[in-house]
Scaffold this motif. Structure first.
Motif, PDB file in Angstrom:
ATOM      1  N   ARG A 124       0.864  -1.179   0.000  1.00 38.71           N
ATOM      2  CA  ARG A 124       0.000   0.000   0.000  1.00 38.71           C
ATOM      3  C   ARG A 124       0.899   1.227   0.000  1.00 38.71           C
ATOM      4  NH1 ARG A 124      -2.686   0.923   4.663  1.00 38.71           N
ATOM      5  NH2 ARG A 124      -4.412   1.994   3.657  1.00 38.71           N
ATOM      6  N   MET A 125       0.656   2.137  -0.932  1.00 36.78           N
ATOM      7  CA  MET A 125       1.539   3.288  -1.110  1.00 36.78           C
ATOM      8  C   MET A 125       0.758   4.588  -0.941  1.00 36.78           C
ATOM      9  SD  MET A 125       3.800   4.299  -4.484  1.00 36.78           S
ATOM     10  CE  MET A 125       2.514   5.267  -5.298  1.00 36.78           C
ATOM     11  N   ARG A 126       1.423   5.572  -0.313  1.00 32.65           N
ATOM     12  CA  ARG A 126       0.811   6.892  -0.182  1.00 32.65           C
ATOM     13  C   ARG A 126       1.885   7.965  -0.327  1.00 32.65           C
ATOM     14  NH1 ARG A 126      -1.694  10.269   4.848  1.00 32.65           N
ATOM     15  NH2 ARG A 126      -3.068  11.614   3.634  1.00 32.65           N
ATOM     16  N   LEU A 127       1.531   9.023  -1.053  1.00 34.45           N
ATOM     17  CA  LEU A 127       2.394  10.198  -1.214  1.00 34.45           C
ATOM     18  C   LEU A 127       1.708  11.333  -0.459  1.00 34.45           C
ATOM     19  CD1 LEU A 127       3.003   9.704  -5.046  1.00 34.45           C
ATOM     20  CD2 LEU A 127       4.505   9.003  -3.162  1.00 34.45           C
ATOM     21  N   PRO A 128       2.018  11.525   0.837  1.00 37.75           N
ATOM     22  CA  PRO A 128       1.208  12.366   1.714  1.00 37.75           C
ATOM     23  C   PRO A 128       1.624  13.836   1.756  1.00 37.75           C
ATOM     24  CG  PRO A 128       2.900  11.313   3.012  1.00 37.75           C
ATOM     25  CD  PRO A 128       3.113  10.864   1.561  1.00 37.75           C
ATOM     26  N   PHE A 129       2.409  14.278   0.779  1.00 37.00           N
ATOM     27  CA  PHE A 129       3.035  15.602   0.880  1.00 37.00           C
ATOM     28  C   PHE A 129       2.021  16.735   0.979  1.00 37.00           C
ATOM     29  CE2 PHE A 129       5.735  12.703  -1.598  1.00 37.00           C
ATOM     30  CZ  PHE A 129       6.745  12.532  -0.663  1.00 37.00           C
ATOM     31  N   ALA A 130       0.973  16.710   0.154  1.00 38.87           N
ATOM     32  CA  ALA A 130      -0.038  17.769   0.217  1.00 38.87           C
ATOM     33  C   ALA A 130      -0.726  17.776   1.580  1.00 38.87           C
ATOM     34  CB  ALA A 130      -1.069  17.588  -0.892  1.00 38.87           C
ATOM     35  N   ALA A 131      -0.994  16.602   2.118  1.00 43.35           N
ATOM     36  CA  ALA A 131      -1.664  16.499   3.412  1.00 43.35           C
ATOM     37  C   ALA A 131      -0.773  16.995   4.555  1.00 43.35           C
ATOM     38  CB  ALA A 131      -2.075  15.050   3.670  1.00 43.35           C
ATOM     39  N   LEU A 132       0.536  17.045   4.330  1.00 46.63           N
ATOM     40  CA  LEU A 132       1.466  17.529   5.342  1.00 46.63           C
ATOM     41  C   LEU A 132       1.879  18.975   5.118  1.00 46.63           C
ATOM     42  CD1 LEU A 132       3.791  14.396   5.608  1.00 46.63           C
ATOM     43  CD2 LEU A 132       2.099  15.166   7.296  1.00 46.63           C
ATOM     44  N   GLY A 133       1.291  19.612   4.104  1.00 47.58           N
ATOM     45  CA  GLY A 133       1.681  20.979   3.786  1.00 47.58           C
ATOM     46  C   GLY A 133       3.083  21.054   3.218  1.00 47.58           C
ATOM     47  N   LEU A 156      -2.045  11.330  -7.958  1.00 47.64           N
ATOM     48  CA  LEU A 156      -1.533  10.736  -6.726  1.00 47.64           C
ATOM     49  C   LEU A 156      -0.956  11.794  -5.790  1.00 47.64           C
ATOM     50  CD1 LEU A 156       0.196   7.439  -7.951  1.00 47.64           C
ATOM     51  CD2 LEU A 156      -2.153   7.806  -7.179  1.00 47.64           C
ATOM     52  N   PHE A 157      -0.248  12.780  -6.358  1.00 41.48           N
ATOM     53  CA  PHE A 157       0.336  13.828  -5.516  1.00 41.48           C
ATOM     54  C   PHE A 157      -0.740  14.748  -4.938  1.00 41.48           C
ATOM     55  CE2 PHE A 157       4.514  13.275  -7.859  1.00 41.48           C
ATOM     56  CZ  PHE A 157       5.226  12.857  -6.740  1.00 41.48           C
ATOM     57  N   TYR A 158      -1.702  15.155  -5.751  1.00 36.94           N
ATOM     58  CA  TYR A 158      -2.708  16.121  -5.299  1.00 36.94           C
ATOM     59  C   TYR A 158      -3.689  15.513  -4.287  1.00 36.94           C
ATOM     60  CZ  TYR A 158      -1.280  19.353  -9.037  1.00 36.94           C
ATOM     61  OH  TYR A 158      -0.571  20.194  -9.860  1.00 36.94           O
ATOM     62  N   THR A 159      -4.059  14.261  -4.476  1.00 35.15           N
ATOM     63  CA  THR A 159      -5.054  13.650  -3.590  1.00 35.15           C
ATOM     64  C   THR A 159      -4.435  13.075  -2.325  1.00 35.15           C
ATOM     65  OG1 THR A 159      -4.896  11.482  -4.675  1.00 35.15           O
ATOM     66  CG2 THR A 159      -6.536  13.046  -5.543  1.00 35.15           C
ATOM     67  N   ARG A 167      -3.877  -1.442  -7.777  1.00 40.50           N
ATOM     68  CA  ARG A 167      -3.846  -0.121  -8.411  1.00 40.50           C
ATOM     69  C   ARG A 167      -2.419   0.245  -8.823  1.00 40.50           C
ATOM     70  NH1 ARG A 167      -5.868   3.766 -11.540  1.00 40.50           N
ATOM     71  NH2 ARG A 167      -5.805   5.857 -10.658  1.00 40.50           N
ATOM     72  N   ALA A 168      -1.453  -0.085  -7.988  1.00 38.40           N
ATOM     73  CA  ALA A 168      -0.056   0.191  -8.323  1.00 38.40           C
ATOM     74  C   ALA A 168       0.361  -0.562  -9.586  1.00 38.40           C
ATOM     75  CB  ALA A 168       0.850  -0.190  -7.156  1.00 38.40           C
ATOM     76  N   LEU A 169      -0.121  -1.786  -9.731  1.00 39.74           N
ATOM     77  CA  LEU A 169       0.175  -2.564 -10.937  1.00 39.74           C
ATOM     78  C   LEU A 169      -0.498  -1.947 -12.154  1.00 39.74           C
ATOM     79  CD1 LEU A 169       1.453  -5.096 -12.207  1.00 39.74           C
ATOM     80  CD2 LEU A 169      -0.664  -6.332 -11.621  1.00 39.74           C
ATOM     81  N   GLN A 170      -1.751  -1.533 -11.988  1.00 37.27           N
ATOM     82  CA  GLN A 170      -2.490  -0.911 -13.094  1.00 37.27           C
ATOM     83  C   GLN A 170      -1.811   0.376 -13.559  1.00 37.27           C
ATOM     84  OE1 GLN A 170      -6.182   1.012 -12.002  1.00 37.27           O
ATOM     85  NE2 GLN A 170      -7.161   0.446 -13.927  1.00 37.27           N
ATOM     86  N   LEU A 171      -1.311   1.158 -12.604  1.00 39.43           N
ATOM     87  CA  LEU A 171      -0.666   2.425 -12.937  1.00 39.43           C
ATOM     88  C   LEU A 171       0.717   2.246 -13.553  1.00 39.43           C
ATOM     89  CD1 LEU A 171      -1.539   4.518  -9.753  1.00 39.43           C
ATOM     90  CD2 LEU A 171      -2.395   4.927 -12.065  1.00 39.43           C
ATOM     91  N   GLY A 172       1.345   1.106 -13.267  1.00 38.69           N
ATOM     92  CA  GLY A 172       2.708   0.902 -13.724  1.00 38.69           C
ATOM     93  C   GLY A 172       3.752   1.279 -12.697  1.00 38.69           C
ATOM     94  N   VAL A 173       3.331   1.505 -11.441  1.00 39.20           N
ATOM     95  CA  VAL A 173       4.282   1.776 -10.366  1.00 39.20           C
ATOM     96  C   VAL A 173       5.102   0.527 -10.072  1.00 39.20           C
ATOM     97  CG1 VAL A 173       4.498   2.328  -7.908  1.00 39.20           C
ATOM     98  CG2 VAL A 173       2.906   3.610  -9.344  1.00 39.20           C
ATOM     99  N   VAL A 174       4.474  -0.647 -10.210  1.00 36.54           N
ATOM    100  CA  VAL A 174       5.169  -1.922  -9.991  1.00 36.54           C
ATOM    101  C   VAL A 174       5.037  -2.778 -11.243  1.00 36.54           C
ATOM    102  CG1 VAL A 174       4.685  -1.777  -7.523  1.00 36.54           C
ATOM    103  CG2 VAL A 174       3.201  -3.163  -8.981  1.00 36.54           C
TER     104      VAL A 174
END
Length: 253
Positions: A124-133, A156-159, A167-174
């Protein structure tokens, strides 16, 4: 071989690096940043290493930056994050990653520098930068776009939402998803198949694959560092961190 926080094991011409703070979900603190920098530098310089596999101990890959690690450094001492990230980004041999469980923030963006990622089903992956300001790091503002396309990366970055292994496989992350108990063995087998070839050839192939990305990676590092300096300690960032520690939703103005 290695340190307590980063285990190193040589398997033929493959070097396995394992993030080893399982009680903290392999959150990356100062000693681990330094160990990563030194390990990737050493693997680059050692012709007995043809491929590196990166994994995490326990049930998670990495929960990202250990927030406590940013509280104790002297103001005039450079934080080891930057040099560690650059050592990974500039690594000149094949890098295979085998994450399972959570991969958050820097624990996710490091994966974008792997040449191939095989994920466990619990990934499970999360890019939490926006949520952390905050803003992306590890040149991920460029690398994720390069890997999966601009619109998908922006979403992924904005949300800052979680994505699971499917989902990671579908996106091509893995590249593939395997049962958790099989993913490391699979990654090691694929790494061994890579490592049978001449190191000189593998280096040159990686150089040709990455050459046209290098100026953009450097520009991303510079832009992200400047943006992080503006955002870290801002009112929004402090509110996000306070809300995190108080276990409540943030109240952004």
């Amino acid at each position: 071989m290695g340190s307590d926080v980063l285990l190193q094991e040589q398997r033929g011409r493959v070097r396995l690096l394992t993030l080893n703070r399982p009680a903290k979900k392999n959150a990356i603190n100062d000693p681990l940043w330094i160990a990563l920098r030194e390990a990737f530098t050493a693997a680059s310089e050692d012709d007995g290493v043809a491929c590196v596999v990166l994994a995490g101990a326990g049930d998670s890959f990495s929960a990202g930056v250990d927030l406590a690690s940013f509280g104790g450094s002297e103001a005039d001492t450079p934080h080891p994050f930057e040099s560690a990230a650059r050592a990974v980004a500039s690594f000149d041999k094949p890098l295979v990653a085998a994450p399972r469980g959570v991969a958050v923030g820097g624990g996710a963006t490091v994966l974008f520098h792997a040449d191939v990622v095989y994920a466990g089903a619990s990934f499970r992956m999360r890019l939490p930068f926006a949520a952390l300001g905050l803003v992306p790091e590890w040149a991920s503002s460029y690398m994720l776009q390069a890997n999966i396309g601009a619109q998908r990366a922006a979403e992924l970055f904005y949300t800052a939402e979680w994505i699971d292994a499917a989902r990671a496989l579908q996106l091509g992350v893995v590249a593939a998803v395997l049962p958790d108990e099989d993913v490391l063995d699979h990654a090691l087998q694929r790494a061994a198949a890579i490592a049978q070839w001449p190191v000189s050839s593998l280096r040159e192939i990686k150089r040709t694959l990455r050459l046209h990305h290098e100026p953009a990676i450097e520009a991303a590092f510079v832009a992200e560092q400047a943006a992080m300096a503006r955002q870290a300690g801002s009112a929004d960032n402090l509110e996000a961190l306070t809300a995190f520690f108080e276990k409540r939703p943030p109240r952004f103005n």
